[in-house]
Design an enzyme around this catalytic site. Structure first.
Site, PDB file in Angstrom:
ATOM      1  N   GLU A   2      72.961  61.750   3.275  1.00 51.92           N
ATOM      2  CA  GLU A   2      71.884  61.370   4.303  1.00 51.92           C
ATOM      3  C   GLU A   2      71.663  62.301   5.191  1.00 51.92           C
ATOM      4  O   GLU A   2      70.508  62.355   5.644  1.00 51.92           O
ATOM      5  CB  GLU A   2      72.328  59.962   4.846  1.00 51.92           C
ATOM      6  N   HIS A  20      69.105  64.932   4.160  1.00 50.61           N
ATOM      7  CA  HIS A  20      67.552  64.405   4.535  1.00 50.61           C
ATOM      8  C   HIS A  20      67.544  64.643   5.962  1.00 50.61           C
ATOM      9  O   HIS A  20      66.301  65.046   6.505  1.00 50.61           O
ATOM     10  CB  HIS A  20      67.713  62.851   4.057  1.00 50.61           C
TER      11      HIS A  20
END
Length: 145
Positions: free
Chosen positions: A65, A68
């Site tokens: 994550e 990202h």
């Protein structure tokens, strides 16, 4: 240590970059380890991933994550299909796919009384309405003990 503090620590240790937003637990996530929200920059994480797979796997999910997150704010390709994302994920040893849950997907087990054919279903079926597909025999629910 709060989740946000943990994510900040992972970001500094593994990426050398600060994490400036919030991280939250989201119990509604079922099939994913986490989500990144570009609109406001926060991250959601599935608490079951930590419970079922331990801290090592969860850290790899956090790295995923954060890939990202950091790529988005650098203006580079942050989608799964982008080469920048794939390269950074490999560099920090993050997970590409979340491990499957140990929780059984099939909840109901049925067997034919005539031929013994076994059926596994997520949802209950009406035993008065449905019959065996092989021999048209009567079905019965099996105990799962």
């Amino acid at each position: 240590m709060t989740l946000t503090n943990y994510v900040q620590e992972v970001s500094l240790a593994d990426f050398g970059k600060p994490f400036h937003h919030k991280a939250y637990w989201n119990k509604r996530l079922k099939t994913t380890g986490g989500r990144f929200f570009p609109k406001d920059g926060h991250l959601d994480f599935n608490p079951r991933m930590l419970e079922e797979h331990g801290e090592l796997i969860f850290r790899k999910i956090v790295r995923h994550e954060l890939c990202h997150y950091h790529l988005y704010f650098e203006g580079r390709g942050y989608h799964h299909k982008d080469r920048d994302f794939k390269d950074l994920l490999a560099q920090v040893n993050g997970l590409r796919y979340v491990p499957t849950s140990s929780k059984s997907k099939t909840n109901h087990h049925y067997s034919c009384q005539t031929c013994g054919q076994v059926y596994q279903r997520k949802r209950r079926i009406n035993l008065a309405k449905y019959v065996c597909g092989n021999c048209h025999g009567k079905l019965m629910e099996k105990n799962q003990s």
